[in-house]
Design an enzyme around this catalytic site. Sequence first.
Site, PDB file in Angstrom:
ATOM      1  N   CYS A 211      86.756  -3.434 -14.744  1.00  0.00           N
ATOM      2  CA  CYS A 211      86.878  -4.175 -15.923  1.00  0.00           C
ATOM      3  C   CYS A 211      88.268  -4.340 -16.209  1.00  0.00           C
ATOM      4  O   CYS A 211      88.760  -5.445 -16.798  1.00  0.00           O
ATOM      5  CB  CYS A 211      86.064  -3.575 -16.908  1.00  0.00           C
ATOM      6  SG  CYS A 211      84.376  -3.144 -16.672  1.00  0.00           S
ATOM      7  N   HIS A 215      90.635  -7.417 -17.623  1.00  0.00           N
ATOM      8  CA  HIS A 215      90.989  -7.424 -19.217  1.00  0.00           C
ATOM      9  C   HIS A 215      92.115  -6.390 -19.747  1.00  0.00           C
ATOM     10  O   HIS A 215      92.111  -6.566 -20.861  1.00  0.00           O
ATOM     11  CB  HIS A 215      89.718  -6.941 -19.691  1.00  0.00           C
ATOM     12  CG  HIS A 215      88.371  -8.099 -19.212  1.00  0.00           C
ATOM     13  ND1 HIS A 215      88.462  -9.370 -19.702  1.00  0.00           N
ATOM     14  CD2 HIS A 215      87.595  -7.969 -18.468  1.00  0.00           C
ATOM     15  CE1 HIS A 215      87.446 -10.101 -19.218  1.00  0.00           C
ATOM     16  NE2 HIS A 215      86.826  -9.324 -18.647  1.00  0.00           N
ATOM     17  N   ARG A 254      76.869 -10.402 -20.469  1.00  0.00           N
ATOM     18  CA  ARG A 254      78.242 -10.453 -19.984  1.00  0.00           C
ATOM     19  C   ARG A 254      78.547  -9.219 -19.006  1.00  0.00           C
ATOM     20  O   ARG A 254      79.368  -9.705 -17.972  1.00  0.00           O
ATOM     21  CB  ARG A 254      79.066 -10.103 -21.394  1.00  0.00           C
ATOM     22  CG  ARG A 254      80.526 -10.191 -21.076  1.00  0.00           C
ATOM     23  CD  ARG A 254      81.090 -11.408 -20.841  1.00  0.00           C
ATOM     24  NE  ARG A 254      81.030 -11.455 -19.175  1.00  0.00           N
ATOM     25  CZ  ARG A 254      81.794 -12.522 -18.507  1.00  0.00           C
ATOM     26  NH1 ARG A 254      82.546 -13.394 -19.164  1.00  0.00           N
ATOM     27  NH2 ARG A 254      81.910 -12.758 -17.370  1.00  0.00           N
ATOM     28  N   CYS A 258      79.673  -9.961 -15.155  1.00  0.00           N
ATOM     29  CA  CYS A 258      81.074  -9.607 -14.520  1.00  0.00           C
ATOM     30  C   CYS A 258      80.918  -8.835 -13.300  1.00  0.00           C
ATOM     31  O   CYS A 258      81.490  -8.896 -12.234  1.00  0.00           O
ATOM     32  CB  CYS A 258      81.655  -8.748 -15.814  1.00  0.00           C
ATOM     33  SG  CYS A 258      82.580  -9.492 -16.753  1.00  0.00           S
TER      34      CYS A 258
END
Lengths: 297, 102
Positions: A211, A215, A254, A258
């Site tokens: 992740c 991000h 989400r 992802c």
Amino acid sequence: MMRFVSGLVGTRPVGIRLAVTGLATAALTLGAAQIVQASEAPNPPADLKAFQAFFKDKFPKLKREDFVNGPYSMDEGLYRQWKEKEEFPPYEFALDKGKELFGKPFRNGKTFADCFPNKGIGIRQNYPYFDEKQGKVVTLELAVNQCLESNGEQPYSYVKDDMAAVTAYMAFTSRGKPFDIKIPNDPRALAAYNNGKRFFYARRGQLNFSCASCHVQSPGERIRAEVLAPALGILNAMPIYRSQWGGMGTISRRFTSCNSQVRSVPLKPQDEEYRDLEYYLSYVSNGLPISGPGARP
Amino acid sequence: MRALIPALVVAFVATTVAPAIAAGEADYKAAYAAADTANKEAARLRNQWTTAVKALAASKKAAEAGDFDKAVASAKLAEELSKASIHQSHEQATAWKDMEIR
């Protein structure tokens, strides 16, 4: 120096020498263990401070509360588009439907309001929380389905439609309230927090992405045509209307999408890892306002 | 020299002719079983790759259509991908800390 110590110990009887050596070894081992434990034990307040400082340093011109606007906060052109879109927001239909579902009595006459503190109004910022009775992290999506099931109703799909509508309405009633996620002094809560942190940073899938790859390392950069959102405040706008989806999606949607994008088989929505991930990500965004429901490209 | 000639013949057959021999059902079953075992281990580690799962499904589909060459190739690909995902899981059990914001 060594000779001095040896000489000193050498003046004592063998039993005492062994005891002294044993105690010294034990003290050293214990001390080392404590140092390791202290450096590796979860420390959520320190994590939060470091996490928010990292993004502040990376985007010094951005106000803290603007991070909740995701990619729109990273690109001036997108920001202008979003401001125009907000005049007729694409999540409006979901919001209306959510309000209707929220107030509609179940077959037993009760409503969602009977399941939540403050009748479910203005509470989004407190989810997820660690439920000490259940011994696990409870997200808003899980709480909605637990409410339905405890009242004899069928649970919603976790990823879109009614779940997105109800959570959109609940988020709307909390707009502007800062995330206030608590981590109780319970080793299970700390373990859940740490598990969420591990999931956030661990690489997965054939593309070998975590992740954090998108991000943390690359917010504001493009991946194909998309501008990547910063991890700070990334859940504050959930649920979202996503143009790419052509509809609303929840946090579960989400997370699972992802994972698919990096060629990792997604876990089931609301599996422990995803709930713990939400716990970690929400906690490190404490203090940032709820802005959901949101809209994203 | 007499001993060398049969050895050369065997080597020639092994390197050129044998690979050209079509795979059979037994080859497929062995390759599929190995891939399936690796894929189940990846699932146990909660880190299956979509490409491994697709390759495994493609192997089964090819075998059902009688194309064992394709079935074996897909099974071997699925096994390699699953093993890579297992390696990733073990590596990331500690390596995730390298990415952590501190």
